[in-house]
Design an enzyme around this catalytic site. Structure first.
Site, PDB file in Angstrom:
ATOM      1  N   THR A  28       0.840  -1.200   0.000  1.00 24.19           N
ATOM      2  CA  THR A  28       0.000   0.000   0.000  1.00 24.19           C
ATOM      3  C   THR A  28       0.877   1.254   0.000  1.00 24.19           C
ATOM      4  O   THR A  28       1.930   1.273   0.627  1.00 24.19           O
ATOM      5  CB  THR A  28      -0.893   0.000   1.253  1.00 24.19           C
ATOM      6  OG1 THR A  28      -1.826  -1.072   1.162  1.00 24.19           O
ATOM      7  CG2 THR A  28      -1.656   1.314   1.393  1.00 24.19           C
ATOM      8  N   ARG A  77     -13.580  -7.978  -0.631  1.00 23.02           N
ATOM      9  CA  ARG A  77     -13.010  -7.555   0.654  1.00 23.02           C
ATOM     10  C   ARG A  77     -12.463  -6.137   0.561  1.00 23.02           C
ATOM     11  O   ARG A  77     -11.868  -5.731  -0.423  1.00 23.02           O
ATOM     12  CB  ARG A  77     -11.910  -8.529   1.050  1.00 23.02           C
ATOM     13  CG  ARG A  77     -11.141  -8.137   2.324  1.00 23.02           C
ATOM     14  CD  ARG A  77      -9.830  -7.441   2.023  1.00 23.02           C
ATOM     15  NE  ARG A  77      -9.017  -7.211   3.219  1.00 23.02           N
ATOM     16  CZ  ARG A  77      -7.912  -6.480   3.241  1.00 23.02           C
ATOM     17  NH1 ARG A  77      -7.474  -5.903   2.133  1.00 23.02           N
ATOM     18  NH2 ARG A  77      -7.235  -6.304   4.369  1.00 23.02           N
TER      19      ARG A  77
END
Length: 356
Positions: A221, A249
């Site tokens: 990320t 998700r």
């Protein structure tokens, strides 16, 4: 006497006309920059099992160069008088366009072999925020998060609706194949193969979603937190989520207060790690709240949350943050975290492992 009074009034009127008029609403007044105002930014490219022994010299160099490019791009905007939100967006765009990180071009694959992207931003001055999740065709998800914040009455949009909004706002749309990278695809295949092996040895023929193979396949990320010359904070986070994720998700990256938070009264934070635990701990907001309510420093708050609260729940990861005075925290409880920081004087600090 009348002539004297008239002469005095006339002189006063002439002098008044020559005096400069202060325009309170002029751009010059609005953009006055205090000489002693600090500014800077800090970025991350994900935390996880990042070990020197597993990194080739060429790959490490590639990561360091991209972190440097992203940091300098955001810093230049700040140095030139741009806003913290502009700096955050610019820095994240560069990382989204690189296959090195789990965001944008380098996003990981879901169990079904697709790439689902999430992002969020927050403005510390207004406490306005924007977030998107589950998009598959938006080249730069962080731009869409900004558009949601600035050009809609909402905070969060998802999937097809978010993509429709992106098209209406004129953002760059790409074919989903744009996000394909062989490296990420092979990572998915390895995890699926391990799941099949686990299934073969499971008497109940049941595979647990959060298995140990998936646990360490979620990092990469990207995020940025910045303070501009006007004293305004901003933060943003962008991700491809977790390798092999199912059921659409969503992790912490697009959740305001978990993956992203900014408040001019305290700090700006961007998170990276095991999203389920960062959501439960409300990591980004908790750091700000500890500063506001307990009066602790940014570093003290970040250390408490990342080194104690998150591990106590069973999670791992890290954060980067900058406070209203320009102090920076780059805290993580994993083996490494891609990170970089640049202050008002232009000092650049790039690190990958625990100590360097």
């Amino acid at each position: 006497m009348k002539k004297l009074v008239f002469s005095i009034i006339s002189c006063f009127l002439i002098m008044s006309c020559d005096m400069p008029v202060k325009k309170e609403n002029s751009k010059e007044v609005e953009n006055t920059i205090p000489a002693d105002q600090k500014f800077g930014l800090v970025i991350h490219g994900g935390a996880g099992t990042i070990l020197k022994k597993n990194m080739t010299d060429s790959l490490e160099k590639a990561y360091r160069l991209k972190l440097e490019e992203a940091t300098k791009a955001g810093h230049k905007i700040l140095a030139d008088g741009g806003t913290s939100m502009e700096a955050v967006t610019a820095a994240i765009n560069i990382m989204e366009d690189s296959p090195l990180f789990n965001a944008g071009k380098g996003a990981v694959f879901t169990h079904d072999g697709t790439n689902e992207l999430d992002a969020s931003v927050m403005d510390g001055k207004t406490l306005n925020a924007g977030a998107i999740s589950g998009v598959t065709t938006v080249k730069n998800p962080i731009d869409l998060a900004v558009a949601v914040m600035d050009k809609s009455e909402h905070v969060m949009l998802s999937a097809k609706g978010a993509e429709q909004f992106a098209q209406e706002q004129g953002l760059e749309i790409v074919d989903p194949s744009y996000f394909y990278t062989e490296r990420r695809f092979q990572s998915l295949q390895k995890i699926i193969d391990k799941e099949k092996t686990q299934l073969d040895h499971d008497d109940d023929k049941k595979v647990v979603f959060m298995d140990p193979y998936i646990k360490d396949s979620k990092f990469g990320t990207v995020g940025c937190a910045a303070l501009d010359k006007y004293g305004n904070l901003a933060a943003g986070t962008s991700t491809g989520g977790m390798t092999n994720k199912r059921y659409n998700r969503i992790g912490d990256a697009p959740i305001i207060g978990s993956g992203t938070y900014a408040n001019n009264a305290t700090c700006a934070v961007s998170s990276t790690g095991w999203g389920e635990f960062f959501i439960r701990a409300q990591v980004a907001h908790d750091i700000s709240a500890m500063m506001e309510y307990k009066g602790v420093t940014l570093q003290e708050a970040a250390s408490e949350v990342i080194q104690k609260k998150v591990p106590a729940l069973g999670g791992d990861g890290g954060i980067v943050a900058i406070d209203k005075d320009g102090n920076v925290a780059m805290e993580f409880n994993t083996a490494g975290m891609y990170r970089a920081h640049m202050n008002a004087t232009g000092d650049l600090d790039i690190k990958i492992y625990k100590n360097n």
